[in-house]
Design a protein around this motif. Structure first.
Motif, PDB file in Angstrom:
ATOM      1  N   SER A 142      -1.337   9.809  -5.718  1.00 29.86           N
ATOM      2  CA  SER A 142      -2.146   9.023  -6.661  1.00 29.86           C
ATOM      3  C   SER A 142      -3.005   9.912  -7.558  1.00 29.86           C
ATOM      4  O   SER A 142      -3.467   9.473  -8.612  1.00 29.86           O
ATOM      5  CB  SER A 142      -3.045   8.052  -5.894  1.00 29.86           C
ATOM      6  N   LEU A 143      -3.229  11.158  -7.148  1.00 29.61           N
ATOM      7  CA  LEU A 143      -4.010  12.088  -7.960  1.00 29.61           C
ATOM      8  C   LEU A 143      -3.174  12.783  -9.023  1.00 29.61           C
ATOM      9  O   LEU A 143      -3.726  13.415  -9.926  1.00 29.61           O
ATOM     10  CB  LEU A 143      -4.647  13.155  -7.052  1.00 29.61           C
ATOM     11  N   MET A 144      -1.863  12.694  -8.936  1.00 32.23           N
ATOM     12  CA  MET A 144      -0.998  13.455  -9.826  1.00 32.23           C
ATOM     13  C   MET A 144      -1.054  12.906 -11.253  1.00 32.23           C
ATOM     14  O   MET A 144      -1.292  11.712 -11.466  1.00 32.23           O
ATOM     15  CB  MET A 144       0.427  13.449  -9.286  1.00 32.23           C
ATOM     16  N   PRO A 145      -0.826  13.774 -12.237  1.00 38.17           N
ATOM     17  CA  PRO A 145      -1.008  13.353 -13.638  1.00 38.17           C
ATOM     18  C   PRO A 145       0.002  12.334 -14.117  1.00 38.17           C
ATOM     19  O   PRO A 145      -0.249  11.611 -15.076  1.00 38.17           O
ATOM     20  CB  PRO A 145      -0.883  14.668 -14.419  1.00 38.17           C
ATOM     21  N   TYR A 146       1.179  12.275 -13.480  1.00 37.67           N
ATOM     22  CA  TYR A 146       2.215  11.336 -13.890  1.00 37.67           C
ATOM     23  C   TYR A 146       2.580  10.433 -12.709  1.00 37.67           C
ATOM     24  O   TYR A 146       2.564  10.869 -11.555  1.00 37.67           O
ATOM     25  CB  TYR A 146       3.473  12.064 -14.372  1.00 37.67           C
ATOM     26  N   VAL A 147       2.903   9.201 -13.024  1.00 39.00           N
ATOM     27  CA  VAL A 147       3.313   8.252 -11.986  1.00 39.00           C
ATOM     28  C   VAL A 147       4.612   8.744 -11.356  1.00 39.00           C
ATOM     29  O   VAL A 147       5.538   9.180 -12.055  1.00 39.00           O
ATOM     30  CB  VAL A 147       3.507   6.841 -12.577  1.00 39.00           C
ATOM     31  N   THR A 148       4.689   8.698 -10.039  1.00 34.44           N
ATOM     32  CA  THR A 148       5.877   9.177  -9.347  1.00 34.44           C
ATOM     33  C   THR A 148       6.270   8.221  -8.233  1.00 34.44           C
ATOM     34  O   THR A 148       5.414   7.585  -7.612  1.00 34.44           O
ATOM     35  CB  THR A 148       5.640  10.574  -8.740  1.00 34.44           C
ATOM     36  N   ASP A 149       7.562   8.101  -8.006  1.00 30.33           N
ATOM     37  CA  ASP A 149       8.074   7.308  -6.886  1.00 30.33           C
ATOM     38  C   ASP A 149       8.871   8.197  -5.926  1.00 30.33           C
ATOM     39  O   ASP A 149       9.730   7.724  -5.188  1.00 30.33           O
ATOM     40  CB  ASP A 149       8.948   6.152  -7.385  1.00 30.33           C
ATOM     41  N   TYR A 150       8.576   9.508  -5.954  1.00 29.05           N
ATOM     42  CA  TYR A 150       9.306  10.457  -5.114  1.00 29.05           C
ATOM     43  C   TYR A 150       9.054  10.158  -3.639  1.00 29.05           C
ATOM     44  O   TYR A 150       7.929   9.922  -3.226  1.00 29.05           O
ATOM     45  CB  TYR A 150       8.872  11.894  -5.438  1.00 29.05           C
ATOM     46  N   LYS A 151      10.117  10.190  -2.846  1.00 31.13           N
ATOM     47  CA  LYS A 151      10.042   9.929  -1.414  1.00 31.13           C
ATOM     48  C   LYS A 151      10.424  11.204  -0.660  1.00 31.13           C
ATOM     49  O   LYS A 151      11.602  11.564  -0.600  1.00 31.13           O
ATOM     50  CB  LYS A 151      10.989   8.790  -1.016  1.00 31.13           C
ATOM     51  N   PRO A 152       9.453  11.899  -0.081  1.00 34.70           N
ATOM     52  CA  PRO A 152       9.763  13.160   0.595  1.00 34.70           C
ATOM     53  C   PRO A 152      10.456  12.981   1.940  1.00 34.70           C
ATOM     54  O   PRO A 152      11.218  13.858   2.373  1.00 34.70           O
ATOM     55  CB  PRO A 152       8.389  13.807   0.770  1.00 34.70           C
ATOM     56  N   TYR A 153      10.198  11.868   2.612  1.00 33.92           N
ATOM     57  CA  TYR A 153      10.747  11.691   3.951  1.00 33.92           C
ATOM     58  C   TYR A 153      12.087  10.954   3.899  1.00 33.92           C
ATOM     59  O   TYR A 153      12.198   9.768   4.219  1.00 33.92           O
ATOM     60  CB  TYR A 153       9.751  10.950   4.842  1.00 33.92           C
ATOM     61  N   THR A 154      13.095  11.689   3.468  1.00 30.53           N
ATOM     62  CA  THR A 154      14.472  11.219   3.543  1.00 30.53           C
ATOM     63  C   THR A 154      15.195  12.067   4.576  1.00 30.53           C
ATOM     64  O   THR A 154      14.822  13.213   4.839  1.00 30.53           O
ATOM     65  CB  THR A 154      15.169  11.333   2.187  1.00 30.53           C
TER      66      THR A 154
END
Length: 586
Positions: free
Chosen positions: A456-468
């Motif tokens: 939520s702090l990152m400059p751009y909205v992201t939907d990255y899912k690290p736990y795959t």
């Protein structure tokens, strides 16, 4: 809040003022209280000012511009809090708070004052909106931080001088680049995207690169950090280089050359860290390695990469501080950070051991620990852009950091051979500071909502899912392969032995070769000065004799020249002076 006086003041200035007040406080308790409270107050001010942020004209980020005024025709923006800078602002306040707790046992007013001024300068620098204000705090960080190096003792003095020279040089290049670049843009000193299409931009890049530890410009870290005081090293690791990473992220995103510079930065420290005996120097090389991932991500420049850079910077300050704090606690109790003199400390420092292992796992990007949810974004961005060679280089470096920071540091400090040392556990304040950092390393990587806080702090909205499944399995394979290689090398005694020696890096150019050149130049100058002195005396003697022969009462001009000649010469000189003055005036 921007319509109030408080809303116009850069929050970092409050921390700087607190640092200056600390220098005048005789009571240690009052200094320590101010050191803990000042970063918290600055973070609250950042939140209150940023709370009403909106779109900034001419910028891709939402934010606030304040503290603007003119000096001549130059517009200065002393406060800019936007989607990019706010992350660094919060992070530096957090780091300042944790460092203040870690240093509660110290009774040095120089450390307390310098640390606060250094923290405030870093906060104020990342919240600056123009290049001149940026330069001011860029140099402020250099001047305030060198006292933390000098607090390391007599052997730190020369290292501190070298550190200061390098940092001031970085600032000089930054200022020169800013002036040249702004001149090409009609005098606009706004600090935004710059690119590398002008000479001024290249000077800016080099100036920032020195502070970020670019290859061949990096040895000031390995030279100064291990020689600083115990708390000084922790504080130094948090601000200077990350300040430079912010400047690069603001000015040069998507600059291709940074991809290759960053990849080289990730790789070469691996080889030096393997053979280094001083564990704080090992961590300094590891710092170079991690900075390389950030620089490469800035070079890639996509939204995925930039989010990865911001996230990696945030968690890196936390877990790198945790590692430096754990080694600092060991030095505090044993008096050494040499791997050849340590080992077996898990028996007497169990809490420090566990906390160090959390930091080691975080930097190695173990699942459920900090870097796992951020470093992968940079690697994924490289794959998305089909940058296969940089991806392979960063993959190798990821395995390398597991070896030297994830395994070597805790292994040789707390396990390995038993050094026979039986010491007390770290002081309570050190344990509290390390525990705060360790909890953050876990919470910010927690798969059930924890890493969402970081994202939520990152400059751009992201939907990255690290736990795959593929990411978790691949990372575990990489990490366990590194562990297996380390174990195999140790089993067959192929791992480089820890030697009581200082590894010389590119600093040989100025610490040995440069010193020899300086000695030779000094000898040449002494001889030349003596010869020039004799020439000067002889020349002045001859000139005096000639002038006497010409202008004395018995001289040639007095005998042969008409009486009006001196008046004519005086008039000619006066005419020449008047003509020169007239031309200069027009």
């Amino acid at each position: 809040m921007t319509d109030t006086i408080l809303g116009q003041i850069n929050p970092g200035l409050w921390v700087i003022v607190a640092g200056l007040i600390c220098a005048l406080m005789p009571a240690n308790a009052l200094r320590k209280g101010l050191a803990v409270v000042a970063p918290v107050f600055a973070a609250i001010m950042i939140f209150l000012i940023y709370d009403r942020a909106g779109p900034i004209e001419g910028s891709q980020f939402n934010g606030v511009l304040a503290g603007q005024f003119y000096i001549g025709d130059v517009l200065l923006t002393t406060l800019r809090i936007d989607t990019l800078s706010v992350v660094w602002g919060y992070l530096f306040c957090l780091a300042g708070f944790i460092n203040a707790i870690y240093a509660l046992h110290e009774k040095s007013w120089i450390t307390d004052s310098s640390a606060l001024v250094y923290t405030g300068a870093a906060v104020a620098g990342v919240l600056s909106g123009d290049m001149l204000t940026l330069f001011l705090f860029w140099e402020f960080t250099a001047i305030s931080s060198v006292f933390l190096v000098w607090q390391g003792g007599d052997r730190a003095y020369a290292a501190g001088i070298r550190y200061l020279v390098i940092q001031v040089l970085s600032g000089v290049l930054l200022l020169a680049g800013a002036v040249i670049y702004a001149g090409s843009k009609g005098g606009d000193f706004t600090f935004g995207y710059i690119g590398i299409d002008s000479p001024g931009a290249w000077l800016l890049l080099i100036g920032m690169g020195i502070k970020a530890g670019f290859p061949m410009l990096h040895m000031w870290m390995q030279d100064a950090y291990p020689k600083a005081s115990i708390t000084g090293t922790v504080i130094l690791s948090a601000f200077t280089t990350k300040f430079a990473i912010y400047a690069l992220a603001r000015a040069f995103p998507g600059t291709d050359i940074l991809i290759w510079i960053g990849c080289i930065m990730t790789m070469f420290p691996v080889f030096f860290a393997v053979i280094e005996n001083d564990l704080r120097r090992v961590l300094a090389y590891s710092l170079n390695n991690q900075l390389g991932f950030m620089v490469a991500g800035i070079g890639i420049g996509t939204t995925m990469a930039m989010n990865g850079v911001v996230g990696q910077v945030f968690v890196h300050v936390i877990f790198k501080s945790l590692l430096f704090m754990s080694i600092g606690a060991v030095i505090h109790r044993t008096g050494t950070a040499k791997a050849s003199e340590l080992g077996g400390l898990f028996r007497s420092m169990p809490y420090t051991t566990v906390l160090c292992l959390i930091g080691a796992g975080s930097i190695a990007a173990f699942p459920l620990l900090a870097a796992f949810v951020t470093k992968a974004m940079i690697l994924a961005a490289a794959i998305d852009e089909h940058l296969w060679v940089p991806f392979a280089m960063m993959l190798f470096a990821s395995a390398g950091v597991m070896e030297h920071s994830g395994i070597k540091v805790p292994h040789f400090t707390f396990f390995a051979h038993d050094s026979g040392r039986r010491v007390k556990e770290a002081p309570w304040n050190m344990l509290v500071a390390m525990s705060l950092a360790a909890v953050l390393c876990i919470v910010l990587a927690w798969p059930w909502g924890g890493y969402d806080i970081l994202y939520s702090l990152m400059p751009y909205v992201t939907d990255y899912k690290p736990y795959t499944w593929d990411h978790v399995v691949f990372q575990l394979q990489l990490l366990f392969a590194a562990i297996f290689a380390f174990t195999l090398l140790k089993r067959y005694k192929l791992y480089p032995a820890e030697r009581r020696a200082e590894i010389v890096d590119v600093d040989v150019l100025y610490r040995k070769l440069g010193r020899n050149v300086a000695v030779w130049a000094d000898a040449v100058w002494v001889r030349l000065s003596a010869r020039m002195s004799s020439w000067r005396k002889l020349g002045m003697k001859r000139a005096g004799r000639r002038l006497y022969q010409a202008f004395s009462p018995a001289g040639a001009l007095s005998q042969a020249a008409p009486s009006g000649l001196p008046a004519v010469l005086t008039a000619a000189v006066l005419v020449f002076v008047l003509i020169f003055a007239y031309v200069a005036g027009t």
